[in-house]
Structure formats: C-alpha cells, structure tokens
Design a protein around this motif. Sequence first.
Motif, PDB file in Angstrom:
ATOM      1  N   ILE A 256       2.523   4.162  14.326  1.00 21.41           N
ATOM      2  CA  ILE A 256       2.653   4.654  12.871  1.00 21.41           C
ATOM      3  C   ILE A 256       1.767   3.989  11.914  1.00 21.41           C
ATOM      4  CG2 ILE A 256       4.938   5.589  13.115  1.00 21.41           C
ATOM      5  CD1 ILE A 256       6.013   3.094  11.869  1.00 21.41           C
ATOM      6  N   ASP A 257       1.060   4.534  11.184  1.00 22.78           N
ATOM      7  CA  ASP A 257       0.255   3.936  10.040  1.00 22.78           C
ATOM      8  C   ASP A 257       0.977   4.145   8.803  1.00 22.78           C
ATOM      9  OD1 ASP A 257      -2.328   3.019   9.023  1.00 22.78           O
ATOM     10  OD2 ASP A 257      -2.405   4.829   8.189  1.00 22.78           O
ATOM     11  N   VAL A 258       1.990   4.926   8.695  1.00 23.18           N
ATOM     12  CA  VAL A 258       2.785   5.117   7.700  1.00 23.18           C
ATOM     13  C   VAL A 258       4.248   5.069   7.706  1.00 23.18           C
ATOM     14  CG1 VAL A 258       1.149   6.768   6.702  1.00 23.18           C
ATOM     15  CG2 VAL A 258       3.098   7.447   8.260  1.00 23.18           C
ATOM     16  N   TYR A 259       4.959   4.569   6.700  1.00 22.15           N
ATOM     17  CA  TYR A 259       6.554   4.142   6.780  1.00 22.15           C
ATOM     18  C   TYR A 259       7.136   4.709   5.516  1.00 22.15           C
ATOM     19  CZ  TYR A 259      10.462   1.334   6.518  1.00 22.15           C
ATOM     20  OH  TYR A 259      11.766   0.568   6.573  1.00 22.15           O
ATOM     21  N   GLU A 260       8.422   5.313   6.045  1.00 20.46           N
ATOM     22  CA  GLU A 260       9.048   6.101   4.716  1.00 20.46           C
ATOM     23  C   GLU A 260       9.240   5.206   3.374  1.00 20.46           C
ATOM     24  OE1 GLU A 260      12.738   7.920   5.431  1.00 20.46           O
ATOM     25  OE2 GLU A 260      13.149   6.868   7.295  1.00 20.46           O
ATOM     26  N   HIS A 261       9.438   4.008   3.800  1.00 15.96           N
ATOM     27  CA  HIS A 261       9.848   2.907   2.544  1.00 15.96           C
ATOM     28  C   HIS A 261       8.770   2.173   2.269  1.00 15.96           C
ATOM     29  CE1 HIS A 261      13.756   4.878   3.083  1.00 15.96           C
ATOM     30  NE2 HIS A 261      14.040   4.259   4.247  1.00 15.96           N
ATOM     31  N   GLU A 262       7.493   2.402   2.798  1.00 20.99           N
ATOM     32  CA  GLU A 262       6.350   1.558   2.311  1.00 20.99           C
ATOM     33  C   GLU A 262       6.049   1.333   1.038  1.00 20.99           C
ATOM     34  OE1 GLU A 262       2.168   4.201   2.501  1.00 20.99           O
ATOM     35  OE2 GLU A 262       3.391   4.164   4.142  1.00 20.99           O
ATOM     36  N   GLY A 263       6.392   1.990   0.092  1.00 18.62           N
ATOM     37  CA  GLY A 263       5.869   1.492  -1.309  1.00 18.62           C
ATOM     38  C   GLY A 263       6.128   0.078  -1.662  1.00 18.62           C
ATOM     39  N   PRO A 264       7.089  -0.679  -1.489  1.00 17.46           N
ATOM     40  CA  PRO A 264       7.263  -1.988  -2.149  1.00 17.46           C
ATOM     41  C   PRO A 264       6.544  -3.131  -1.137  1.00 17.46           C
ATOM     42  CG  PRO A 264       9.438  -1.054  -2.145  1.00 17.46           C
ATOM     43  CD  PRO A 264       8.385  -0.062  -0.998  1.00 17.46           C
ATOM     44  N   LEU A 265       5.889  -2.642   0.032  1.00 16.90           N
ATOM     45  CA  LEU A 265       5.515  -3.235   1.122  1.00 16.90           C
ATOM     46  C   LEU A 265       3.947  -3.274   1.226  1.00 16.90           C
ATOM     47  CD1 LEU A 265       7.774  -2.529   4.123  1.00 16.90           C
ATOM     48  CD2 LEU A 265       7.760  -4.628   3.072  1.00 16.90           C
TER      49      LEU A 265
END
Length: 335
Positions: A256-265
């Motif tokens: 995966i290059d994206v994650y559903e809670h990636e905003g804060p990370l």
Amino acid sequence: MKVALFSTKPYDRESFEAIDHSHEIDFFPRRLTEDSVHLARGYPAVCAFANDVLDAPVIHALREGGTEVLALRCAGCNHVDFDAVAETGLRVVHVPAYSPNAVAEHAVALMMAVNRQIPRATARVRMGNYSLHGLAGFDVVGKTVGVIGTGKIGAVFARILKQGFGAHVIAHDPFPNPSCKAMGVEYVSRDTLFEQADVISLHCPLTEESHHLVDSGAIGRMKPGVVIVNTSRGAVIDTAAVIDGLKSGRIGGLGIDVYEHEGPLYFEDRSDEILTDDLFARLLGFHNVVITGHQAFLTHEALEQIASQTLQNLTCIETGTACEREIIPTDEQAD
C-alpha cells in the motif's frame, strides 16, 4: 495571481520555481487545516495537496478571507467538501492526469516487492543473514491479475501486467475503458474478480460506493494467499478487515502507498515521535506487508507536470479562459 501554496516540500518549490510563469507564489510548509487557514487570508488563489483539510469550515474560511480559486495539485478531490464549494462559489481546479505511468509503475513495484519479499530479503542481507528460507515468491506470468478501476492509471497498470508480464488480466469498472478491451482485458463483475484474481490492484477513486470496497465480505470471497495492492485512496480498504485477513492467511501479501488514516501521519518526518495509530502499527508488524508513504506520484516527470498544469489552470482562471481541468460541483458531489 497571488497564490498561497500549502504543504510545501522542497520538491514542490523546486518544480514550481523551475517553470517560467507570472504568478506570485508564497510557499507555506504547513498543512492547510482550520488552524492554519488564516495564512491564506488575502490570497485570491490557494494551492492545496491531497492531505490538506478541505472541509466546510476551511472552505468557508478561505472564501471569507478573499480566496476565489482552490487549485488542487493532485488528481483526487474526495477530501473537498463540494457542498461548501457550491455554497461559497469557490472555483476548484485540479490535475487529473499528470503522470499515470508514475502511479502505475509504483503499483507494479509494490506488487513485486511483496511477491519477492524484497524488503525482508534486504534486511536479512544487511544483518549478514543469507538464508533463502521463507523468501519464495511466484511467477507473475500466467497468473490472474484483477484491476479495479481502469481509468488512465489502471489502464497503464493493466498494459504492463498483460503485455510486460504475460499475466491474464481481468478488470472491474462501471465504465469499461475501450483501450483495455482492445488489449484483451476481460471485464467481469466485482465478485468474480475477487474470486478469481491472484493479485488485486486498486485504481479507483474514493466515492461513497468505493469506501471500504475491500472489506471482510470481499476478503472472504478472495483466493487464499491473494496479494492486494493499493495506490488509489486509503479508505478504499477497510484496514481492520485487512489485518484480520493477513492474520488468517487469506491475504498472502499487501502493498500500500495510501492508508485510510494517513492524514496526521504522512509527508512529515515523525521518526522521533511515538506511533499512536494502533492499526498502522499492526500493519508494520507483518513481514508480508510493504508500505510506502504516498509516494507513487513522486517522479521528476510527474512533479514537472503537476507544477505546469497547476500554473496553467491558474492562468486560465486569471485570464477568463475556459479551463478544462475545472471541477464543476455536481448534485452527487454536493450530496
């Protein structure tokens, strides 16, 4: 046009400054959120990225501060509140096709890194462990690869897998791509794709219909040992369900290059911080999971196109010329 460009990284500044243009750009390293939106006051245009917050409070604050144009330097617009856009009259432009090759090729890289266990093998060698035990992968030739979403990126991925690797490629998309049909890609139902594919690569936009498209029910229909790749949007995958699939062995590998809670990370150096996201920490614990930090777009060619198309969009708006990359809110987007 005076532009406030948020979430600026060194590569953003380099790519925008390398192009001859008439716009006055101020670069802000901070992510655009409700806490930082005050920095945009007085700027007729704001340039935002995929992880900037563009919810109703931010959209209204931008408009109240004098912003007339929101220039997205990304393709996806699922993070934009189009109800607020319609209410405020803010104009939105984006860059929908800056480099399909960049993202598709990264998806292939993730697939092969998971399949041939490249990160695990590299770590072993660095530690002086040259054992090959547990590193066996599979030949891609002849395998069934399922592609969900066959727009520009999905079509490039399908071509690479079919013509380059010799895989049997099946696809699901409510709007089949003629170019994929011409190369022999077989369109099937989503359930059929889940049941038949040895590898599943996600290239669909994030919509209400595609949110958690890969959930526990979908995973239960997949082949044991399936490899899943996601370079689209994080929330297309239900992370908790995927973790269960990895634990049970139903999912043989995840890239995966994206994650559903990636905003804060994502997009920041957090190596000195304690990771508080338990789901993400759990993913990092699997040796058959490869994660990159939303870098699929990151090639020199793509950065040049992102800057060029964004600046072209702003020039069109400033000069009153029709902009083909302007997003006109639809009833569906505004619902």
